[in-house]
Design a protein around this motif. Structure first.
Motif, PDB file in Angstrom:
ATOM      1  N   ALA A  67     -15.620  19.613  18.607  1.00 13.94           N
ATOM      2  CA  ALA A  67     -15.660  18.803  17.390  1.00 13.94           C
ATOM      3  C   ALA A  67     -14.846  17.535  17.640  1.00 13.94           C
ATOM      4  CB  ALA A  67     -15.163  19.598  16.188  1.00 13.94           C
ATOM      5  N   ASP A  68     -13.815  17.254  16.818  1.00 14.40           N
ATOM      6  CA  ASP A  68     -13.032  16.031  17.030  1.00 14.40           C
ATOM      7  C   ASP A  68     -11.705  16.319  17.723  1.00 14.40           C
ATOM      8  OD1 ASP A  68     -11.927  17.372  14.830  1.00 14.40           O
ATOM      9  OD2 ASP A  68     -11.061  15.521  14.049  1.00 14.40           O
ATOM     10  N   LYS A  69     -11.534  17.524  18.244  1.00 11.02           N
ATOM     11  CA  LYS A  69     -10.293  17.893  18.916  1.00 11.02           C
ATOM     12  C   LYS A  69     -10.542  18.159  20.393  1.00 11.02           C
ATOM     13  CE  LYS A  69      -7.487  18.077  15.297  1.00 11.02           C
ATOM     14  NZ  LYS A  69      -8.404  17.487  14.316  1.00 11.02           N
ATOM     15  N   ASP A 187     -11.504   9.382  22.224  1.00 13.25           N
ATOM     16  CA  ASP A 187     -12.821   9.092  21.662  1.00 13.25           C
ATOM     17  C   ASP A 187     -13.141  10.032  20.503  1.00 13.25           C
ATOM     18  OD1 ASP A 187     -13.172  11.422  23.037  1.00 13.25           O
ATOM     19  OD2 ASP A 187     -15.014  10.801  24.062  1.00 13.25           O
ATOM     20  N   ALA A 188     -12.090  10.542  19.827  1.00 16.45           N
ATOM     21  CA  ALA A 188     -12.304  11.500  18.743  1.00 16.45           C
ATOM     22  C   ALA A 188     -13.106  10.891  17.604  1.00 16.45           C
ATOM     23  CB  ALA A 188     -10.959  12.021  18.221  1.00 16.45           C
ATOM     24  N   ASN A 189     -12.849   9.615  17.279  1.00 16.87           N
ATOM     25  CA  ASN A 189     -13.595   8.980  16.195  1.00 16.87           C
ATOM     26  C   ASN A 189     -15.081   8.920  16.512  1.00 16.87           C
ATOM     27  OD1 ASN A 189     -11.341   8.575  14.631  1.00 16.87           O
ATOM     28  ND2 ASN A 189     -11.056   6.435  15.215  1.00 16.87           N
ATOM     29  N   PHE A 196     -21.097  14.110  12.616  1.00 16.71           N
ATOM     30  CA  PHE A 196     -21.561  13.791  11.264  1.00 16.71           C
ATOM     31  C   PHE A 196     -23.025  13.352  11.286  1.00 16.71           C
ATOM     32  CE2 PHE A 196     -22.545  10.017   8.718  1.00 16.71           C
ATOM     33  CZ  PHE A 196     -22.616  10.581   7.446  1.00 16.71           C
ATOM     34  N   THR A 197     -23.363  12.469  12.210  1.00 17.38           N
ATOM     35  CA  THR A 197     -24.731  11.950  12.285  1.00 17.38           C
ATOM     36  C   THR A 197     -25.716  13.064  12.580  1.00 17.38           C
ATOM     37  OG1 THR A 197     -23.875   9.831  13.075  1.00 17.38           O
ATOM     38  CG2 THR A 197     -26.213  10.251  13.415  1.00 17.38           C
ATOM     39  N   GLU A 198     -25.333  13.961  13.489  1.00 12.92           N
ATOM     40  CA  GLU A 198     -26.230  15.062  13.832  1.00 12.92           C
ATOM     41  C   GLU A 198     -26.415  16.005  12.641  1.00 12.92           C
ATOM     42  OE1 GLU A 198     -27.968  18.596  15.501  1.00 12.92           O
ATOM     43  OE2 GLU A 198     -25.993  18.488  14.595  1.00 12.92           O
ATOM     44  N   LEU A 232     -12.460  11.854   7.941  1.00 12.97           N
ATOM     45  CA  LEU A 232     -13.871  11.634   8.254  1.00 12.97           C
ATOM     46  C   LEU A 232     -14.281  10.202   7.913  1.00 12.97           C
ATOM     47  CD1 LEU A 232     -16.686  12.734   9.054  1.00 12.97           C
ATOM     48  CD2 LEU A 232     -16.987  13.378   6.650  1.00 12.97           C
ATOM     49  N   ASN A 233     -13.928   9.750   6.728  1.00 12.87           N
ATOM     50  CA  ASN A 233     -14.292   8.391   6.314  1.00 12.87           C
ATOM     51  C   ASN A 233     -13.711   7.337   7.247  1.00 12.87           C
ATOM     52  OD1 ASN A 233     -15.777   9.197   4.079  1.00 12.87           O
ATOM     53  ND2 ASN A 233     -14.019   9.162   2.702  1.00 12.87           N
ATOM     54  N   ARG A 234     -12.455   7.521   7.636  1.00 10.77           N
ATOM     55  CA  ARG A 234     -11.792   6.554   8.515  1.00 10.77           C
ATOM     56  C   ARG A 234     -12.454   6.525   9.895  1.00 10.77           C
ATOM     57  NH1 ARG A 234      -7.217   8.045   7.257  1.00 10.77           N
ATOM     58  NH2 ARG A 234      -6.882   9.626   8.864  1.00 10.77           N
ATOM     59  N   ALA A 235     -12.772   7.707  10.423  1.00 10.20           N
ATOM     60  CA  ALA A 235     -13.396   7.776  11.745  1.00 10.20           C
ATOM     61  C   ALA A 235     -14.762   7.100  11.741  1.00 10.20           C
ATOM     62  CB  ALA A 235     -13.537   9.245  12.175  1.00 10.20           C
ATOM     63  N   ILE A 236     -15.555   7.352  10.709  1.00 12.58           N
ATOM     64  CA  ILE A 236     -16.897   6.775  10.657  1.00 12.58           C
ATOM     65  C   ILE A 236     -16.848   5.273  10.446  1.00 12.58           C
ATOM     66  CG2 ILE A 236     -19.019   6.710   9.258  1.00 12.58           C
ATOM     67  CD1 ILE A 236     -18.711   9.757   8.946  1.00 12.58           C
ATOM     68  N   ARG A 237     -15.946   4.803   9.580  1.00 12.15           N
ATOM     69  CA  ARG A 237     -15.824   3.355   9.374  1.00 12.15           C
ATOM     70  C   ARG A 237     -15.335   2.659  10.642  1.00 12.15           C
ATOM     71  NH1 ARG A 237     -15.451  -0.436   5.311  1.00 12.15           N
ATOM     72  NH2 ARG A 237     -15.527   1.050   3.588  1.00 12.15           N
ATOM     73  N   ASN A 238     -14.363   3.264  11.330  1.00  9.18           N
ATOM     74  CA  ASN A 238     -13.846   2.650  12.564  1.00  9.18           C
ATOM     75  C   ASN A 238     -14.911   2.585  13.652  1.00  9.18           C
ATOM     76  OD1 ASN A 238     -11.335   2.315  11.428  1.00  9.18           O
ATOM     77  ND2 ASN A 238     -10.428   4.129  12.375  1.00  9.18           N
TER      78      ASN A 238
END
Length: 299
Positions: A67-69, A187-189, A196-198, A232-238
């Protein structure tokens, strides 16, 4: 967007052949020596979901992205991966050694109460890694070797016995403390955005009025990924420059236009399958996003 690795993909990449009878065996269990599936000429593992569960006993210096870890492990690690969370392994030292087994959900669904995803090591956001000392390594390795012996036997009830071996490994791990050395990779973001996209894309296309789009908000996706919605919101916006909500709305509108254009479903049916409680809510949403009504767009 990461794609889901099927059993056929796995066998072609690792062994240059199709799996033995996957269509006839919906649960499809198999067990392997890691040495037989890695090395020269074998493609590196890709960051993606799999359509099967995997339990691995791995020796060596490895990095696991889950995942993101990420987990950095040196020594022997017992790892549990479920089909809903993408992952990959990178070699940080020499080629790894050990054992692993794969199986689909159906291998257990008719034989245990509840879901495998209820177990802590398989739960989304759970901690899948357990560091083993030499005694623990020897114990788990012996269980895997029993599975290797059993899979090639002609014993009529061998899969019942193998299920017991898997649960022995699970309960052995549950008595231990999972590894705490999880960290956010650089590259976690990008990776959580890909997850999320998948997750968003796998809900489409809508192929029946009875099918319903269920993950409709940033909170829904954050809950599924077991991360805070702000993270989640921060990662996707970044990563993309757009909000989570913007991505969801764009995909909803795209699907709504396709359904209006290419099906004869009425507006009520389309609004239902896209997750709107009332057609009026769908009409308002569609007009706000496109400056026209669904009926006007269709005509």
């Amino acid at each position: 967007m990461p794609t889901t690795e099927t059993l056929e993909d796995f066998y072609r990449q690792k062994f240059n052949q199709l799996p033995p009878g996957p269509q006839q065996d919906p649960g499809h269990f198999n067990v392997f020596r890691i040495e037989d599936s890695v090395g020269l000429g074998k493609p590196p593992m890709q960051y993606s979901r799999r359509e099967f569960y995997k339990i691995s006993l791995v020796r060596g210096h490895q990095r696991y992205h889950y995942a993101d870890k990420s987990i950095e492990a040196e020594g022997t690690t017992l790892l549990f991966f479920n089909p809903t969370v993408p992952y990959k392994m990178e070699q940080a030292g020499g080629p790894p050694t050990g054992r692993f087994c794969i199986f689909k959900d159906a291998f257990f669904t008719e034989h245990i109460r509840g879901s495998l995803k209820d177990l802590p090591m398989f739960a989304p956001g759970g901690k899948p890694a357990y560091m083993l000392d030499s005694h623990q390594d020897q114990y788990i390795n012996a269980v895997f070797d029993k599975m290797l012996d059993e899979i090639s036997s002609g014993y009529r009830f061998k899969y019942d016995l193998i299920r017991n071996y898997i649960m022995e490994i699970v309960h052995y791990a549950l008595k231990m403390e999972p590894a705490e050395n999880l960290y956010e990779h650089t590259d976690a973001n990008a990776r959580i955005t890909a997850v999320f996209t998948e997750l968003l894309e796998r809900q489409f296309p809508i192929e029946s009025p009875a099918q319903q789009f269920s993950l409709r908000s940033a909170k829904d996706f954050a809950r599924q990924l077991n991360v805070h919605v702000n993270h989640l919101n921060r990662a996707i916006r970044n990563t993309t420059g757009k909000t989570t909500t913007a991505h969801i709305f764009e995909r909803l509108i795209s699907e709504a236009k396709a359904l209006l254009k290419h099906t004869d479903w009425n507006v009520s049916e389309i609004s239902y399958c896209l997750g709107f409680e009332e057609p009026a809510h769908f009409n308002h949403f569609f007009k706000k996003q496109t400056s026209t009504t669904p009926t006007a767009f269709r005509s």
